[in-house]
Design an enzyme around this catalytic site. Structure first.
Site, mmCIF file in Angstrom:
data_model
loop_
_atom_site.group_PDB
_atom_site.id
_atom_site.type_symbol
_atom_site.label_atom_id
_atom_site.label_comp_id
_atom_site.label_asym_id
_atom_site.label_seq_id
_atom_site.Cartn_x
_atom_site.Cartn_y
_atom_site.Cartn_z
ATOM 1 N N GLU A 45 0.818 -1.211 0.000
ATOM 2 C CA GLU A 45 0.000 0.000 0.000
ATOM 3 C C GLU A 45 0.852 1.262 0.000
ATOM 4 O OE1 GLU A 45 -2.884 -0.418 3.160
ATOM 5 O OE2 GLU A 45 -3.361 -2.468 2.548
ATOM 6 N N TRP A 56 -0.013 6.151 4.954
ATOM 7 C CA TRP A 56 -0.152 5.709 6.351
ATOM 8 C C TRP A 56 1.007 4.845 6.841
ATOM 9 C CZ3 TRP A 56 -3.909 5.406 2.602
ATOM 10 C CH2 TRP A 56 -3.959 4.225 1.855
ATOM 11 N N TYR A 62 -10.291 -1.941 0.223
ATOM 12 C CA TYR A 62 -11.302 -2.157 1.254
ATOM 13 C C TYR A 62 -12.652 -1.562 0.866
ATOM 14 C CZ TYR A 62 -8.163 -4.108 4.731
ATOM 15 O OH TYR A 62 -7.323 -4.934 5.413
ATOM 16 N N GLU A 68 -5.166 -8.109 -0.194
ATOM 17 C CA GLU A 68 -5.752 -7.696 1.089
ATOM 18 C C GLU A 68 -7.073 -6.986 0.838
ATOM 19 O OE1 GLU A 68 -3.091 -5.755 3.812
ATOM 20 O OE2 GLU A 68 -4.722 -4.775 4.861
#
Length: 213
Positions: free
Chosen positions: A60, A65, A133, A171
């Site tokens: 990612e 983050w 997500y 993921e």
């Protein structure tokens, strides 16, 4: 951990430019890699054969983050760091049972150029991955999110096939009040709906890894 502070992965203190050989935190970072090498080389089956492990470093990276993220490392630095990890583990430590997964976070709207913007190269990657997500508002339908995921996974699957790699949904999960709990799940068919849509629209996908759920 962040090699500069020993803080968690989401400690975004700038460090990437100081972990290459000769850098202030180079020895700290290579000690992390030495630990990874030790785990890989000790992972054997009952007959003593090394067990293949999918290793997904620096995931990612197009987000902000993690300390290796887009606002903390340039695209060139990210590519150099990924290659350094592979070269060190494979060529210096002699680790040969790791399959390296590249997995930026979605979405890419099916655009291969966007997806490959920080790609380390075919010599350094075995699995083309994708993290995404479902953050649709609680109580809302997930069909639009599923369609987006399938569009991107189809693109990644084609890239993988053309380069001799494996494609995977590395993921995924549900957030924003939609996470599965012990007492309720907003949509108990979510996983089946997603799996069926990917099987139909992105059949080259090798596996899916749920995370938060």
């Amino acid at each position: 951990h962040n090699p500069a502070t020993n803080g968690a992965y989401n400690d975004t203190t700038k460090v990437v430019d100081e972990i290459f050989p000769g850098g202030k935190y180079s020895k700290t970072f290579t000690s992390y890699l030495d630990g990874i090498a030790k785990v890989a080389q000790s992972s054997k089956d009952a007959q003593g054969n090394l067990i293949p492990i999918i290793f997904r470093p620096l995931h990612e990276n197009n987000g902000n983050w993690f300390w290796w993220g887009a606002t903390h490392a340039s695209k060139a630095e990210y590519i150099e760091l990924y290659r350094y990890i592979v070269n060190y583990l494979r060529d210096v430590k002699g680790v040969h049972n790791l399959l390296y997964a590249y997995s930026p976070g979605g979405t890419f709207n099916g655009d291969p150029a966007d997806y490959l913007a920080t790609y380390p190269g075919d010599d350094y990657v075995d699995v083309l991955g994708y993290d995404y997500y479902d953050s649709t508002s609680a109580g809302s339908d997930s069909s639009t999110w599923i369609s987006t995921a399938v569009k991107d996974m189809a693109m990644i699957g084609n890239l993988a096939q053309n380069s001799g790699k494996v494609s995977a949904f590395t993921e995924f999960g549900q957030t924003n009040g939609r996470k599965i709990t012990e007492t309720a799940n907003a949509n108990p068919e979510f996983f089946s709906q997603l799996a069926q849509a990917i099987a139909k629209g992105a059949p080259k996908t090798a596996y899916m890894m749920a995370w938060a759920n």
